[in-house]
Design a protein around this motif. Structure first.
Motif, PDB file in Angstrom:
ATOM      1  N   ALA A 102      -3.167  -2.035  -6.458  1.00 12.91           N
ATOM      2  CA  ALA A 102      -2.093  -2.732  -5.764  1.00 12.91           C
ATOM      3  C   ALA A 102      -1.919  -2.160  -4.362  1.00 12.91           C
ATOM      4  CB  ALA A 102      -0.800  -2.608  -6.555  1.00 12.91           C
ATOM      5  N   GLN A 103      -1.161  -2.871  -3.546  1.00 11.65           N
ATOM      6  CA  GLN A 103      -1.036  -2.462  -2.152  1.00 11.65           C
ATOM      7  C   GLN A 103      -0.294  -1.140  -1.959  1.00 11.65           C
ATOM      8  OE1 GLN A 103       2.354  -3.656  -0.378  1.00 11.65           O
ATOM      9  NE2 GLN A 103       1.894  -1.858   0.871  1.00 11.65           N
ATOM     10  N   PRO A 104       0.838  -0.902  -2.668  1.00 14.41           N
ATOM     11  CA  PRO A 104       1.567   0.345  -2.383  1.00 14.41           C
ATOM     12  C   PRO A 104       0.745   1.618  -2.590  1.00 14.41           C
ATOM     13  CG  PRO A 104       2.965  -1.193  -3.547  1.00 14.41           C
ATOM     14  CD  PRO A 104       1.588  -1.786  -3.562  1.00 14.41           C
ATOM     15  N   PRO A 105      -0.027   1.728  -3.693  1.00 15.98           N
ATOM     16  CA  PRO A 105      -0.854   2.947  -3.825  1.00 15.98           C
ATOM     17  C   PRO A 105      -1.822   3.114  -2.665  1.00 15.98           C
ATOM     18  CG  PRO A 105      -0.857   1.704  -5.875  1.00 15.98           C
ATOM     19  CD  PRO A 105      -0.113   0.878  -4.882  1.00 15.98           C
ATOM     20  N   LEU A 106      -2.385   2.015  -2.178  1.00 11.21           N
ATOM     21  CA  LEU A 106      -3.300   2.136  -1.045  1.00 11.21           C
ATOM     22  C   LEU A 106      -2.560   2.671   0.172  1.00 11.21           C
ATOM     23  CD1 LEU A 106      -6.016   1.766   0.305  1.00 11.21           C
ATOM     24  CD2 LEU A 106      -5.426  -0.616   0.739  1.00 11.21           C
ATOM     25  N   SER A 107      -1.366   2.116   0.424  1.00 10.89           N
ATOM     26  CA  SER A 107      -0.572   2.614   1.545  1.00 10.89           C
ATOM     27  C   SER A 107      -0.343   4.115   1.418  1.00 10.89           C
ATOM     28  CB  SER A 107       0.782   1.901   1.595  1.00 10.89           C
ATOM     29  OG  SER A 107       0.635   0.589   2.093  1.00 10.89           O
ATOM     30  N   LYS A 108      -0.014   4.533   0.203  1.00 11.24           N
ATOM     31  CA  LYS A 108       0.285   5.939   0.011  1.00 11.24           C
ATOM     32  C   LYS A 108      -0.965   6.804   0.203  1.00 11.24           C
ATOM     33  CE  LYS A 108       2.476   9.258  -3.028  1.00 11.24           C
ATOM     34  NZ  LYS A 108       1.351  10.216  -2.920  1.00 11.24           N
ATOM     35  N   GLY A 147      -9.196  -4.910   7.217  1.00 17.09           N
ATOM     36  CA  GLY A 147      -8.177  -5.006   8.258  1.00 17.09           C
ATOM     37  C   GLY A 147      -6.834  -5.456   7.721  1.00 17.09           C
ATOM     38  N   HIS A 148      -6.579  -5.185   6.438  1.00 12.47           N
ATOM     39  CA  HIS A 148      -5.383  -5.732   5.795  1.00 12.47           C
ATOM     40  C   HIS A 148      -5.150  -4.940   4.511  1.00 12.47           C
ATOM     41  CE1 HIS A 148      -2.919  -8.545   3.470  1.00 12.47           C
ATOM     42  NE2 HIS A 148      -2.684  -9.195   4.597  1.00 12.47           N
ATOM     43  N   PHE A 149      -3.971  -4.319   4.391  1.00 13.82           N
ATOM     44  CA  PHE A 149      -3.706  -3.467   3.234  1.00 13.82           C
ATOM     45  C   PHE A 149      -3.805  -4.239   1.925  1.00 13.82           C
ATOM     46  CE2 PHE A 149      -2.377  -0.370   6.247  1.00 13.82           C
ATOM     47  CZ  PHE A 149      -2.401   0.845   5.590  1.00 13.82           C
ATOM     48  N   GLY A 150      -3.181  -5.416   1.894  1.00  8.99           N
ATOM     49  CA  GLY A 150      -3.157  -6.180   0.648  1.00  8.99           C
ATOM     50  C   GLY A 150      -4.546  -6.562   0.178  1.00  8.99           C
ATOM     51  N   ARG A 151      -5.336  -7.110   1.100  1.00 10.67           N
ATOM     52  CA  ARG A 151      -6.669  -7.561   0.692  1.00 10.67           C
ATOM     53  C   ARG A 151      -7.582  -6.385   0.379  1.00 10.67           C
ATOM     54  NH1 ARG A 151      -5.332 -11.815   4.106  1.00 10.67           N
ATOM     55  NH2 ARG A 151      -6.007 -10.785   6.010  1.00 10.67           N
ATOM     56  N   ALA A 152      -7.464  -5.299   1.154  1.00 10.35           N
ATOM     57  CA  ALA A 152      -8.276  -4.114   0.872  1.00 10.35           C
ATOM     58  C   ALA A 152      -7.945  -3.586  -0.518  1.00 10.35           C
ATOM     59  CB  ALA A 152      -8.036  -3.043   1.926  1.00 10.35           C
ATOM     60  N   ALA A 153      -6.637  -3.541  -0.822  1.00 14.13           N
ATOM     61  CA  ALA A 153      -6.227  -3.047  -2.140  1.00 14.13           C
ATOM     62  C   ALA A 153      -6.808  -3.945  -3.238  1.00 14.13           C
ATOM     63  CB  ALA A 153      -4.704  -3.014  -2.235  1.00 14.13           C
ATOM     64  N   ALA A 154      -6.734  -5.275  -3.033  1.00 11.36           N
ATOM     65  CA  ALA A 154      -7.278  -6.197  -4.035  1.00 11.36           C
ATOM     66  C   ALA A 154      -8.767  -5.948  -4.234  1.00 11.36           C
ATOM     67  CB  ALA A 154      -7.025  -7.645  -3.597  1.00 11.36           C
TER      68      ALA A 154
END
Lengths: 310, 310
Positions: free
Chosen positions: B28-34, B16-23
């Motif tokens: 990192a968070q930006p690639p996950l967002s993309k 439920g959180h981009f940063g933690r999911a990416a970790a």
DNA sequence: ACCGGCGATATCTTCGAGGTATCGCAGCAG
DNA sequence: CTGCTGCGATACCTCGAAGATATCGCCGGT
């Protein structure tokens, strides 16, 4: 392991030939060889037998391919299902409503919506306006028909649109002296045994009657109390007295009773459609659309509220 | 769409959180967002609601995630299943055999193999040696027990290993005059009504008997003919005559009969295990191994043939 | 023994997944 | 009202791996 590996393995099994499989995938032969080799290394098993007569899956390959095909089917279905859900063709709509909404707007709206969105599962919950309000705020409902806009904590995040005006009408037995009248006056009502609602509509209807008949009217104090409008109509039909209820009662014509206007016209709180302002769910949009087309005078008001809330 | 997108979407839904999911994914968070944005663009639907309180799947997202989880499960299972199949823990073994193999090597071999490889489906087909040979060449069988090595087109691609020596023995009723004898002579046989096989073993057994009793022996011409060895034993038990058959008959001891050697010792073709020389299937290897451990004197011969054929 | 077809290998190119820095925005405390 | 803060999106760069091209090695058929 990536979906690419599965697609390549399946293409190779189908063509039995690296070159032709690669061509069918739109790539050259060497990359396909490498991807298959990588896949076999990762799985830890040889998946294809390369013979002069062609390339054939090993037993391990057959086992792998069966699962791979299902995996790719699931992936394709994921996109399709997501698209359907996004278009509101499938999904769930949790609808709260007061009992009297079952009389007028619900039958038409629900049958129409069910016809237009056969893939949407409807969950219908009869409940009081206040419970609908908190359930909407808590995300336990998607829409609700309520009597007046819900009040209470968090309800400022709701959009509420009046769906229909409402006022008090009377219902009497066919043989009753008032049965022939177009309308019944407050004076006439004070002289009759009355039947009023004790259900969800009660506070509003009772408040309306209080203004109609005068505060502390003995006629109101001695009235028979029924749980819902069907009971009111049933009691009126059996001659117990004059039933008083919301004008939406007319939507259930029943042999043996007549409906009369009451003068002066005594307004009741509007029947209201409420939903979370942030909710962009396509199923909700579709439902609002159905309501709009079913209740002609709602359109403008709904559009106005939607525009207002971004 | 790649498996990566599914894994990322599932991780995002779980955290439920981009940063933690990416970790949790080790990126990192930006690639996950993309990647999520790419996925939503490809599916053509918004799959997640980004709110201040967290990231939640939309209705479309829920539909997508359900399928995505199943797809990833299938992919994982594909690798597991392939590994199992490669180790010969699962699969199929199509076994051809002559009827008399049911007497001696098969019961032991099959029960042992079934215990060691419970995941392997056995397909048992009783058939003549020549049919086993062509079925092996055509890839319709994986192994076969045959009477002598199969002959015919393509059989040079088969490996054949003798599993056991065989010779003619006699079976007689307990009360028969020969019952007490260690062995029966050809002369004695010529004076008795005989029971011989007409089944798969027939040509070989008959050829053996011909050399034993002399060509055109009237005893052989007038013999009762039985379809299989069980019938021979049954007929001998009921006193019809002296049964003659392969020594493997001894493996079915039955009250009421005695087995006697025949002098001179008359050899029959060896029982042979055959399979395609190119077949590297682990299930076959496991089966060969079981046979090796069950038939002590097979080991060296089998190793020799396997070495010879690369 | 020569030839042809096919898969594997070697080397280079290119595209995109992933990293770093930064922005924009909404909620919140002062 | 205004900084402050946390989070997702955007911009830009890096580099690894997917893919292209060229070539090799192997076997089977003439």
């Amino acid at each position: 392991m990536e979906a690419r590996h599965l697609r390549y393995a399946i293409a190779l099994a189908e063509h039995g030939h690296f070159g032709r499989a690669a061509a069918s995938l739109g790539i050259a032969q060497p990359p396909l060889s490498k991807q298959i080799a990588d896949l076999e290394r990762e799985v830890g098993a040889r998946l294809f037998d390369r013979t002069r007569q062609g390339v054939f899956p090993t037993a391990a390959g057959e086992a792998f391919l069966a699962r791979a095909r299902r995996a790719l089917d699931e992936i394709a279905a994921a996109a399709v299902d997501a698209g359907r859900a996004a278009r509101g063709e499938t999904g769930r709509l949790r609808l709260g409503f007061i009992a009297s909404a079952l009389l007028d707007p619900l039958p038409g709206v629900l049958s129409r919506f069910g016809r237009e969105r056969p893939g949407v599962r409807l969950e219908l919950h009869e409940m009081a306006t206040s419970r609908s309000g908190s359930a909407l705020v808590a995300g336990e409902l998607d829409v609700a028909f309520t009597l007046g806009p819900p009040r209470g904590a968090g309800t400022e995040r709701l959009v509420s649109v009046p769906v229909g005006r409402d006022h008090v009408i009377a219902v009497v037995h066919t043989a009753h002296p008032y049965a022939g009248q177009q309308s019944v006056s407050a004076d006439q009502l004070r002289r009759q045994p009355l039947i009023v609602s004790a259900g969800e509509d009660e506070p509003a209807v009772v408040a309306g009657l209080r203004t109609l008949l005068g505060p502390d009217s003995p006629a109101l104090g001695g009235a028979t109390v029924a749980r819902d409008v069907h009971t009111i109509i049933g009691l009126a039909a059996s001659g117990v007295g004059v039933g008083l209820g919301p004008s939406r009662m007319r939507a259930v014509p029943r042999p043996g009773v007549r409906f009369c206007d009451v003068t002066p016209r005594t307004p009741l709180p509007d029947l209201v459609l409420s939903f979370a302002a942030r909710d962009r769910s396509p199923v909700l949009r579709a439902f609002l659309d159905t309501v709009r087309r079913n209740c002609p005078d709602v359109g403008a008001a709904l559009d106005d509220r939607l525009r207002h809330h971004r």
